[in-house]
Design an enzyme around this catalytic site. Structure first.
Site, mmCIF file in Angstrom:
data_model
loop_
_atom_site.group_PDB
_atom_site.id
_atom_site.type_symbol
_atom_site.label_atom_id
_atom_site.label_comp_id
_atom_site.label_asym_id
_atom_site.label_seq_id
_atom_site.Cartn_x
_atom_site.Cartn_y
_atom_site.Cartn_z
ATOM 1 N N GLY A 109 26.271 10.213 -29.864
ATOM 2 C CA GLY A 109 25.705 10.899 -28.712
ATOM 3 C C GLY A 109 25.970 10.178 -27.411
ATOM 4 N N ALA A 110 26.109 8.857 -27.458
ATOM 5 C CA ALA A 110 26.377 8.097 -26.248
ATOM 6 C C ALA A 110 27.748 8.455 -25.680
ATOM 7 C CB ALA A 110 26.290 6.606 -26.536
ATOM 8 N N GLY A 155 0.811 -1.213 0.000
ATOM 9 C CA GLY A 155 0.000 0.000 0.000
ATOM 10 C C GLY A 155 0.840 1.257 0.000
ATOM 11 N N GLY A 156 0.332 2.284 0.664
ATOM 12 C CA GLY A 156 1.023 3.570 0.699
ATOM 13 C C GLY A 156 2.376 3.514 1.376
#
Length: 484
Positions: free
Chosen positions: A384-385, A149-150
């Site tokens: 770009g990597a 749950g939370g």
């Protein structure tokens, strides 16, 4: 075991487990090999014996199965006699369903909280001010039972979440609710067990065999971390020479650019005593992150893993790397990056999943970081990597290349196919001669030096000493808007 006093054994025989543990732990002088501040280190074999004695006094014998009580866990995690408990006489205030009966009330009900010391350093046990403390003090969650749950959002907000195999679970809704709503049949382990969260979801960072294994590893892990964002990276006594050469690194990268090797072999060869505490070893395995020491100083390690997906960056590895880099930057831990990346993983699944946005997280994290940043290109650094992996363009402090490094837009075969549109040509060999080496990048200032692999440890340790006084700040802002 040897080292246990007669008084301890006598107390253990005549007392219940909890009472014996409390009485006997007081007589132990269980010290960690790493002491704060620096003292004469204890032999690791001696430490293991003392810890085993500690476990015996708690009534725990190996191989251990099952779960410890809350206070037993705290006694094992913290230094002996160091725990100061808060609100130990608090009771619940529920009056429904007969809960107000005296038989249902216990002092210190629900949760055990307090402060103590781990290897002599202050630590607080159970505090849920996660958001306000984020970036101020390191926060670690150790899940040792069900969490649903939370309540799952508390560990989700902390910096690191560790689990215990077969006994810990994390899920928003349990199997019964899932069955009633979606008609799926799933067990607790399948839905939110340690394997699920360390290998599939990436919610947890590591899983351990049992409670004892988890708590002892947590003590070790704690040694790598500063106590707050105002403290420097921890430094301990080092017996591994900072100028040690590592000859095996001269031949570790295969001559064939398509042949894989293990980046972990490089990392362990370079760091102190070959000790590397890997974070998320089972998730997004195409990138390696974790903590080690260089000349006694804690460092964060990031490296592409050629053994998995050729070391390509994808969505999961970008997020994994970015979160780790931001943690290190928040707590003044220098970053060392080992690069062997042929690019971002292509395909519709990655594009539809938002690889542009997720890849930007890793770029943002490295660019924003103000801690010392040292980068070593071991082989491929394409497109770009290459830029994303702590390149010189992202304010890298020291960027090195091995003789096997290739810094280019892409590999020779792909580049020639695009340039010549599939026409028959032998231009690939010419492209390799021009770009499949580190010299063009060095000529343009993208790398500071081309170094012999065996000298890598020596160069990094020297740079860390020079950069220890680095002071760099970013423009004032309320907070940055990282592409979440």
């Amino acid at each position: 075991p040897r080292g246990a006093s007669a008084a301890c054994n006598a107390a253990l025989r005549r007392s219940p487990r909890k009472r014996a543990a409390r009485a006997c732990v007081r007589s132990l002088r269980c010290r960690q090999a790493l002491t704060w501040p620096s003292e004469k280190p204890v032999c690791k074999a001696e430490l293991r014996n003392e810890l085993f004695c500690h476990h015996r006094l708690l009534g725990i014998c190996a191989p251990f199965q099952g779960k410890l009580t809350a206070r037993e866990r705290i006694l094992l995690l913290l230094d002996p006699d160091s725990f100061d408990e808060y609100d130990m006489f608090v009771e619940h205030r529920c009056s429904d369903f007969g809960m107000d009966s005296s038989k249902n009330k216990y002092p210190g009900d629900s949760v055990v909280t307090g402060r103590g010391r781990i290897n002599g350093r202050l630590a607080y046990v159970f505090s849920q001010r996660n958001v306000l403390c984020s970036g101020l003090v390191p926060q670690i969650s150790l899940i040792m039972g069900p969490c649903a749950g939370g309540a799952v959002y508390s560990p989700a907000l902390t910096d690191f979440t560790f689990m215990v195999k077969d006994t810990s679970y994390l899920f928003i809704t349990g199997p019964d609710v899932v069955k009633s709503v979606t008609n799926e049949d799933v067990t607790q382990e399948q839905l939110g067990g340690a394997k699920t969260h360390t290998a599939v979801s990436g919610v947890a960072h590591r899983a351990f065999e049992n409670d004892i294994d988890a708590l002892l590893n947590l003590r070790e892990f704690f040694n790598y971390l500063p106590l707050s964002n105002r403290d420097p990276a921890p430094v301990c006594e080092c017996h591994d020479p900072s100028d040690r050469l590592v000859p095996e690194l001269d031949t570790i990268v295969p001559m064939e650019s398509t042949k894989a090797y293990d980046m972990l072999d490089i990392i362990r060869s370079i760091v102190d005593e070959r000790e590397f505490f890997e974070i998320m070893p089972s998730y997004a395995r195409n990138i390696v992150v974790g903590f080690a020491r260089m000349n006694g100083r804690t460092v964060g390690i990031v490296g592409n893993q050629p053994k998995v997906a050729s070391g390509c960056l994808d969505i999961n590895s970008s997020v994994k790397g970015a979160r780790f880099v931001r943690f290190c930057d928040a707590f003044n831990i220098p970053l060392i990056t080992f690069v062997d990346v042929p690019g971002f993983l292509p395909g519709t699944a990655q594009e539809y999943g938002g690889i542009i946005r997720h890849g930007a997280k890793l770029l943002f994290a490295f660019a924003e970081a103000t801690v010392p940043k040292i980068t070593v290109i071991t082989r491929k650094a394409y497109g770009g990597a290459y830029d994303v992996m702590s390149s010189k363009h992202l304010r890298g402090d020291a960027n090195y290349a091995w003789p096997t490094a290739e810094v280019a837009v892409m590999g020779a075969k792909g580049a020639v196919q695009i340039i010549f549109r599939g026409k028959e040509t032998d231009a690939e060999a010419e492209y390799v001669d021009k770009f499949a080496n580190p010299f063009p990048a060095a000529m343009r200032g993208f790398v500071d030096d081309i170094i012999q692999p065996s000298t890598t440890r020596m160069r990094i340790c020297h740079d860390l000493d020079v950069l220890a006084s680095k002071s760099q700040t970013n423009p004032w802002k309320k907070h940055a808007n990282i592409p979440l």
